[in-house]
Enzyme design. Structure first.
Site, short mmCIF file in Angstrom:
data_model
loop_
_atom_site.label_atom_id
_atom_site.label_comp_id
_atom_site.label_asym_id
_atom_site.label_seq_id
_atom_site.Cartn_x
_atom_site.Cartn_y
_atom_site.Cartn_z
NE ARG A 294 -3.67 -1.95 2.30
CZ ARG A 294 -4.52 -2.28 3.69
NH1 ARG A 294 -4.58 -2.05 4.80
NH2 ARG A 294 -4.95 -3.30 4.15
CG HIS B 261 -13.12 -9.64 4.83
ND1 HIS B 261 -12.30 -9.28 3.27
CD2 HIS B 261 -13.89 -9.01 4.08
CE1 HIS B 261 -13.14 -9.39 2.36
NE2 HIS B 261 -13.88 -9.08 2.89
ZN LIG Z 1 -10.03 -10.01 2.16
#
Ligand SMILES: [Zn+2]
Ligand SMILES: [Zn+2]
Length: 637
Positions: free
Chosen positions: A361, A509
């Site tokens: 990132r 997630h």
């Molecule tokens: Zn994820």
């Protein structure tokens, strides 16, 4: 008359416009003296601000946990007051409370504040506390506010931006006034346990094109002992800075050729590999499968996932064969492709697919900080596919899993549940409600007290965040469990239900360490570099008292320990015994063995455990099994 309801549900009537202070006085004058602020209808409310309608009230004294922000922000006013006394030409920006204290941005013209100046300012603040001026709120019109702050360019700018019809509040204490929404403690006398910490530069409104101001940081506590403990913690944090320890212990390095891209040195690799092995073992036992998705994938994928439109400025992009690609900032889209690679049935659920995925990132160079803020890091990700009915059980399973991980590091934590945002969200409200209820039920089933953050969920689903507390009382957000209604839709994920229908799976997630890099930074500071045996890069150093007489035995012990999988070496250098022992301690080696005549004769070892002075002698076999057990149990009894 208006009805005021107290925490014990008793009700008293008062004239409209009554203040919490008057209400407290009506009960007893000693209560009125102790109250610092009130909670009216659940919101913090000045002691001197009128109440016009029926309300519930709670009167808070200085010990109340709800007071932390108000206390710190009130102390920011106190700081500004003192500065105005010492530097009459001072102009002020904003002075909010922050995580563990407060700051105030100020313009002193040519005067650059030094540490000595901070001491001088502290003295002035203490004098103002002793005066104990009451802190008064005043409602003014925009015109009046402009007149009151006509010499303060920054305040004027803030006033100009306020809506025309909004009433503006000003807080006054003695001869000082500040533009402020409040609320505040009732008097400066409550602010005696404070400390100014540092001064640094800050641009007005964080804009490098605007004026450069000075930012003074400080902190304020209700109790003197809490302030003292906090200052000790701050000192300890400096000493334990993982950037320093990382260098001393040769864990990692960062090169000017890759700002924000850490290099792992051999010692750091041992930490990483152990963390990863621990992670794989634990997840394998709990029914996870593992994948690895590519670091670089084409633009079309990021368009489908939405990252290309919403996250592009944080992604590194490149071209291959005239096609645009991006380096993954998240593992999810790759995970979606893996799911779509085969047909799924409800029988496969819960389907738990883990990935230790390296993501990149783009972080601003000014934001980079050792391993805490990097440009590439490994997420201990997993995507879990379930039916709606399975949410609660799967969350219980995850709460268990995360708990077993954090326990190993002796990190305590609390959990926050964030629910549907008011307006920006996708999916059906009904699904949200069901999911939120399932998350709450799971927490309750485990008997976990949690903090509810209404409206703080992601636009795609509710989430649980795990906030870890380290040995220096710092809070780190590491673990997260997020329900996602977005990506299964965007990638058109389906499964075949019991009745043969094609349905959308519920997807979670989740990450437990969060980022392995950052987690290593956190535990390096948490343990002050003295890692538990199972993680320590070097576990045992063997020092022969005399190389000629005991060297051979030392090597034999070393070989046997190494053969058992322990990380061990012999220090055969021509240095004094005490020097070598001290060095082993400096390197924070968990066990230092000193072998001499007695040990050779008895096939024994004498060890000193890091952090203790005592020496213990054991037979070699006993020592070996003790080491194996400590590694195996990770020191958890
Ligand atoms: Zn994820
Ligand atoms: Zn204020």
């Amino acid at each position: 008359m208006i009805k005021i309801t107290f925490p014990d549900n008793s009700v008293k009537e008062f004239e409209p416009g009554v203040t919490p202070l008057k209400i407290a006085s009506s009960i007893s004058s000693s209560l009125a003296k102790k109250c610092v602020i009130a909670k009216v209808n659940g919101n913090l409310h000045d002691m001197a601000t009128p109440i016009e309608e029926d309300a519930t009230i709670e009167l808070l004294n200085i010990d109340s946990a709800d007071l932390k922000d108000v206390l710190n922000h009130s102390c920011a006013h106190l700081l500004a007051h003192a500065i105005k006394k010492l530097y009459p030409h001072a102009m002020f920006g904003v002075g909010p409370s922050i995580d563990e204290g407060f700051y105030y941005d100020l313009d002193l013209g040519d005067v650059k504040l030094t540490d000595e100046d901070l001491v001088k300012i502290e003295k002035k603040m203490t004098a103002l506390v002793a005066e104990g001026a009451s802190i008064q709120r005043r409602v003014v019109s925009k015109e009046e506010a402009k007149e009151l702050f006509k010499d303060e360019v920054y305040k004027l700018e803030l006033i100009e931006e306020l809506p025309e019809d909004e009433s503006i509040t000003v807080y006054e204490q003695g001869d000082f006034r500040d533009l402020c929404r409040g609320p505040h403690v009732s008097s400066t006398k409550w602010l005696k346990n404070f400390k100014l910490l540092s001064v640094s530069g800050a641009y007005w409104r964080g804009d490098a094109k605007k004026a450069q101001l000075q930012r003074v940081y400080g902190t304020c506590f209700a109790k003197e002992e809490d302030l003292k403990q906090h200052l000790i913690n701050l000192e300890e944090r400096k000493k334990r800075d993982h950037r320093r320890l990382g260098k001393e212990l040769e864990l990692f390095m960062i090169s000017e050729y890759g700002p924000g891209f850490p290099f792992w040195l051999p010692n750091g690799m041992i930490l990483r590999r152990n963390l990863e092995n621990f992670w794989y073992d634990l997840h394998t036992k709990r029914g996870y499968q593992f994948v690895q998705t590519p670091v670089m994938l084409s633009k079309e994928l990021w368009e489908t996932s939405g990252h290309w439109f919403n996250y592009k400025e944080n992604m590194y992009t490149s071209q291959i064969d005239e096609r645009e690609f991006a380096i993954k900032p998240m593992n999810c889209p790759g995970g979606m492709l893996v799911y779509k690679n085969s047909i799924h049935s409800y029988r496969d659920f819960p389907l738990r697919v883990g990935e230790l995925g390296l993501v990149h990132r783009h972080e601003a160079s000014g934001a980079l900080a050792g391993l805490f803020r990097v440009r590439n890091f490994t997420q201990d990700d997993a995507h879990i596919f379930i039916t709606e009915e399975q949410i609660e059980n799967e969350i219980i399973e995850l709460l268990d899993l995360f708990d077993s991980v954090y326990k190993v590091f002796n990190l305590s934590y609390h959990i926050e549940l964030s629910t549907r945002p008011e307006d920006k969200y996708i999916g059906e409200i009904e699904t949200w409600n069901k999911a939120e209820a399932a998350l709450a039920r799971a927490l309750e089933a485990k008997g976990i007290n949690y903090i509810l953050n209404p409206g703080d969920g992601a636009f795609y689903g509710p989430k649980l965040d795990f906030k870890l507390r380290d040995s220096m009382n710092r809070i780190w957000q590491c673990g997260t469990i997020q329900l996602d209604m977005n990506l299964p839709e965007r990638f058109d994920l389906t499964y075949v239900s019991e009745t043969g229908e094609k349905l959308r799976p519920i997807m979670l997630h989740r990450a437990c360490f969060g980022s392995i890099e950052r987690f290593i930074g956190i535990i390096t500071e948490h343990f002050a570099g003295a890692f538990p045996l199972w993680l320590a890069p070097k576990q045992i150093v063997i020092i022969p008292v005399n190389n000629d007489a005991h060297g051979a035995y030392a090597k034999e012990v070393c070989a046997k320990l190494a053969n058992a999988g322990l990380r061990v070496s012999v220090d055969e250098r021509d240095e004094k015994l005490n020097y070598k022992i001290r060095e082993s301690q400096t390197k924070k080696t968990p066990y230092t063995l000193v072998l001499g005549d007695k040990e050779v004769a008895e096939a024994a070892v004498t060890y000193r455990k890091f952090g203790t002075q005592a020496s213990t002698t054991l037979s070699f076999e006993e020592f070996l099994s003790q080491m194996k057990e400590e590694v195996e149990t990770k020191g958890i009894k």
